[in-house]
Scaffold this motif. Structure first.
Motif, PDB file in Angstrom:
ATOM      1  N   TYR A   1      -7.120  -3.989  -4.274  1.00 56.41           N
ATOM      2  CA  TYR A   1      -6.372  -5.088  -4.892  1.00 56.41           C
ATOM      3  C   TYR A   1      -6.628  -6.393  -4.133  1.00 56.41           C
ATOM      4  CZ  TYR A   1      -2.294  -7.351  -7.089  1.00 56.41           C
ATOM      5  OH  TYR A   1      -1.468  -8.179  -7.797  1.00 56.41           O
ATOM      6  N   LEU A   2      -6.506  -6.356  -2.809  1.00 56.77           N
ATOM      7  CA  LEU A   2      -6.711  -7.559  -2.004  1.00 56.77           C
ATOM      8  C   LEU A   2      -8.168  -8.017  -2.053  1.00 56.77           C
ATOM      9  CD1 LEU A   2      -4.533  -6.703   1.137  1.00 56.77           C
ATOM     10  CD2 LEU A   2      -3.986  -8.286  -0.711  1.00 56.77           C
TER      11      LEU A   2
ATOM     12  N   ILE B   1      -9.436 -11.752  -3.401  1.00 58.70           N
ATOM     13  CA  ILE B   1     -10.214 -12.694  -2.588  1.00 58.70           C
ATOM     14  C   ILE B   1     -11.512 -13.080  -3.299  1.00 58.70           C
ATOM     15  CG2 ILE B   1     -11.501 -12.941  -0.434  1.00 58.70           C
ATOM     16  CD1 ILE B   1      -9.377 -11.122   0.861  1.00 58.70           C
TER      17      ILE B   1
ATOM     18  N   ILE C   1      -2.415 -15.607  -2.882  1.00 61.81           N
ATOM     19  CA  ILE C   1      -3.261 -15.139  -1.788  1.00 61.81           C
ATOM     20  C   ILE C   1      -2.539 -15.251  -0.455  1.00 61.81           C
ATOM     21  CG2 ILE C   1      -5.343 -15.679  -0.468  1.00 61.81           C
ATOM     22  CD1 ILE C   1      -6.743 -16.309  -3.034  1.00 61.81           C
TER      23      ILE C   1
ATOM     24  N   GLU D   1       0.110 -12.640  -0.208  1.00 58.96           N
ATOM     25  CA  GLU D   1      -0.507 -11.341   0.042  1.00 58.96           C
ATOM     26  C   GLU D   1      -0.973 -11.218   1.493  1.00 58.96           C
ATOM     27  OE1 GLU D   1      -0.931  -8.713  -1.971  1.00 58.96           O
ATOM     28  OE2 GLU D   1       0.165  -9.647  -3.601  1.00 58.96           O
ATOM     29  N   ALA D   2      -1.457 -12.315   2.078  1.00 53.48           N
ATOM     30  CA  ALA D   2      -1.876 -12.279   3.486  1.00 53.48           C
ATOM     31  C   ALA D   2      -0.696 -11.978   4.388  1.00 53.48           C
ATOM     32  CB  ALA D   2      -2.516 -13.620   3.869  1.00 53.48           C
TER      33      ALA D   2
ATOM     34  N   PHE E   1       0.265  -8.357   3.975  1.00 53.38           N
ATOM     35  CA  PHE E   1      -0.659  -7.428   4.618  1.00 53.38           C
ATOM     36  C   PHE E   1      -0.369  -7.316   6.114  1.00 53.38           C
ATOM     37  CE2 PHE E   1      -4.772  -6.343   6.582  1.00 53.38           C
ATOM     38  CZ  PHE E   1      -5.035  -5.164   5.914  1.00 53.38           C
TER      39      PHE E   1
ATOM     40  N   HIS F   1       3.503  -4.663  -3.837  1.00 53.97           N
ATOM     41  CA  HIS F   1       3.337  -5.599  -2.729  1.00 53.97           C
ATOM     42  C   HIS F   1       4.603  -6.413  -2.497  1.00 53.97           C
ATOM     43  CE1 HIS F   1      -1.352  -5.598  -3.046  1.00 53.97           C
ATOM     44  NE2 HIS F   1      -0.822  -4.392  -2.974  1.00 53.97           N
TER      45      HIS F   1
END
Length: 384
Positions: A48-49, A53, A73, A76-77, A80, A185
């Motif tokens: 997914y990530l 990207i 993004i 999500e970073a 993570f 997420h």
């Protein structure tokens, strides 16, 4: 060992989320569960990530990148880093949760029990509300599936698989995958916030207990009681200090990343709202979640600093002049220690404080104003 049943319901929920998603690293895990962890996380986390990207790198329009991609993004970073922290430091996190409900941190009188119950009740309601709103916001991305425009909910590239009016099944499959990944997420991201907020709140409650117990030393008229209680309170303060240091050590990378990306994320979200009224409701909920995400550690970290500053006055007001010389020396050493307040820092740079929260919002607004002015100037230049 404290049982999970003594934790507030919002913390129990996130522990179940970790079990379901495969991040739980309790002892004696079966081989099946370890296989399940990787089978679930390879497609829904790593793939997914990676696709997100690559999709951003393929985007040529910088305005669309800011409006539709950059805020996701960055979120999500941050998520993570929280996932990696939870997975690698799971035993440390679990130990902190056990300490929060241990005998040493339990209230000792009806007054303390009432305060403990009241603070945790309000905190639990706020955290459950935050989790619910965030998950609903993530689920709202599914609206793209029903618009009939064949636009993917989060990112436009997916390993070169074609989708659109001529590939309706592919579109439905990829869109459902993206929505499911976004909800997963979101749950992981919010779970990390709930963990640290709960632990910071527990530290604040313990500082309230210490303040009251220091002040109540004046009620002890026997020398041996004064000495015994002071030794006990000193030991309790050392436990609280170690607890706060462990929170800072375990969560510093995740919180540092969160503070770094928050200003840009809030700015990008506000920019998208201002340029597309059709997504206003969903993006307003997202903006609210992002603001709460940085407010919670800043507020409760600020409370720890503020409450630790009150301990010196509490010690001074305990009528120390009635104590024997040895006990007075102990009180003096404690006052010297409490003169330095407890301050948590993320990455040795960002302090957990309301000042940091205000600075983050100011930075987001400044960046938003620059983007808006740039957009207006570009529009004027494009006019004949």
């Amino acid at each position: 060992m404290a049982s999970q049943g003594e934790l507030i319901s919002s913390v129990r929920v996130i522990l179940w989320i970790y079990r379901i998603i495969g991040l739980s690293r309790e002892n004696n895990q079966s081989v099946r569960y370890r296989i399940y962890r990787w089978v679930l996380n390879i497609p829904f986390l790593f793939a997914y990530l990676f696709a997100m990207i690559i999709s951003a790198l393929h985007e040529e329009n910088s305005e669309i990148l800011w409006k539709d991609t950059i805020f996701i993004i960055l979120t999500e970073a941050s998520m993570f880093v929280k996932v990696v922290t939870t997975y690698c430091r799971f035993q440390d996190t679990f130990q902190l949760l056990q300490t929060s409900v241990s005998e040493e941190f339990s209230p000792r009188c009806p007054c303390e029990q009432e305060r403990h119950r009241r603070v945790l009740r309000h905190l639990n309601g706020a955290l459950m509300g935050y989790l619910t709103v965030s998950v609903i916001t993530a689920c709202s991305t599914a609206i793209h599936i029903f618009e009939g425009m064949h636009k993917l909910p989060t990112f436009s590239w997916f390993f070169g698989v074609p989708y659109g009016p001529d590939h309706g099944f592919n579109y439905l499959l990829i869109a459902s995958y993206q929505v499911s990944g976004m909800v997963m997420h979101c749950a992981l991201n919010v779970s990390g916030d709930i963990q640290i907020t709960y632990l910071l709140a527990i530290a604040g409650i313990q500082l309230d207990f210490l303040k009251r117990r220091f002040e109540d030393l004046k009620e002890d008229y026997l020398v041996h009681l004064q000495r015994r209680n002071l030794i006990h309170h000193n030991r309790h303060m050392q436990l609280v200090e170690q607890f706060v240091q462990d929170i800072e050590r375990v969560y510093s990378p995740a919180t540092f990343t969160q503070f770094c990306v928050s200003a840009i994320t809030i700015c990008a979200t506000a920019f998208r709202i201002s340029s597309n009224a059709g997504v206003a409701i969903g993006m307003m909920m997202y903006l609210l979640s992002m603001t709460v995400e940085i407010y919670l550690p800043c507020y409760y970290g600020n409370e720890i600093t503020r409450k630790s500053q009150r301990l010196t006055n509490a010690l001074y007001s305990c009528e120390w002049y009635r104590f024997d010389s040895e006990t007075r020396r102990t009180v003096k050493m404690l006052m010297i220690r409490t003169n330095k307040p407890m301050m948590l820092k993320a990455g040795r740079f960002f302090q957990y404080s309301l000042d940091t929260f205000g600075t983050t919002l100011n930075s987001a607004y400044s960046l938003f104003a620059v983007l808006q002015n740039t957009l207006v100037d570009s529009g004027k230049q494009g006019q004949p």
